[in-house]
Design an enzyme around this catalytic site. Sequence first.
Site, PDB file in Angstrom:
ATOM      1  CB  ILE A   1      13.126  -6.281   0.280  1.00  6.45           C
ATOM      2  CG1 ILE A   1      13.830  -6.722  -1.006  1.00  6.45           C
ATOM      3  CG2 ILE A   1      13.730  -6.965   1.505  1.00  6.45           C
ATOM      4  CD1 ILE A   1      15.313  -6.357  -1.064  1.00  6.45           C
TER       5      ILE A   1
ATOM      6  CG  HIS B   1      11.320  -7.376  -5.330  1.00  2.00           C
ATOM      7  ND1 HIS B   1      12.059  -6.658  -4.412  1.00  2.00           N
ATOM      8  CD2 HIS B   1      12.087  -7.435  -6.452  1.00  2.00           C
ATOM      9  CE1 HIS B   1      13.201  -6.282  -4.959  1.00  2.00           C
ATOM     10  NE2 HIS B   1      13.249  -6.748  -6.187  1.00  2.00           N
TER      11      HIS B   1
END
Length: 291
Positions: free
Chosen positions: A214, A199
């Site tokens: 993401i 992330h």
Amino acid sequence: MPIDAAKATSAEPRTTELAWDHKDVQLYHLGIGAGAATPEKTHPATDPDELRYTLESALHVLPSFATVAGGGMALAGGLSAPGIDVDLAAVLHGGQTVTVHRPLPVRGRATQTSSVPAVHDKGKAAVIVLRSEVADDDGPLWTCDTQIFVRGEGGFGGDRGPSARLELPDRAPDLTTERDIRADQALLYRLSGDWNPLHADPEFAKLAGFDRPILHGLCTYGVTLKAVVDTVLGGDVARVRSYTTRFAGVVFPGETLRIRQWQEPGRVQVSVTAADRDEAPVLADTVVEHS
């Protein structure tokens, strides 16, 4: 073998002590977009309803905070269970349910008991099912059921597990709203305890098959519950009884979520899509049960 399903499911439950205070709650709320402008609130930083997420003197706790209380120990516990040794780059969050037994306190100390009820064999992947039950001195607080999807770890001959899907109502949604995901949303959300570099680190994201980092699935989970509470439940977090979802697709920071809601007695069914990518599915099989 990275996953020994029999060993994982037969292991003794593990206990972990959890502690949190108002700063953890406020940080979590900011990580899921509290204080940011929405179509319903153009001055959110000073909106009295929004201050219940951000100001310690007025604070209440969104039930999805249960997924990060104590630093996100539920997911970490699942990946460190006996019989489980997996590569983080192969891990995705498959689904999540939080069942609330009473309103979450702003400050708390509690004991989490974690077990692995099942490991499902999906052929090309495995799904680790983790249950975490949390209680304090006054009794049960919440139960989390987490499904962890691990690519490349199936084929061990186990049960496939449930595969039923929840159909959307055959009518237009009662309410559709949008939530913008800031470009730095994942960087802020990960401070609540999910440090998976998927992330934040572009190179790690590429190893996992994505062209850029993401958003955490549980961040989308929290954004969505907040939208339902704010728009349908009158901002009253204590009305939430349970909240379940299946993570159907990814979200990239900077995108816009489109949240469709169908209201039924005692429940709201929800569908979440990425408005910027031709309504690509994000959350499916999603239900908020409420009083």
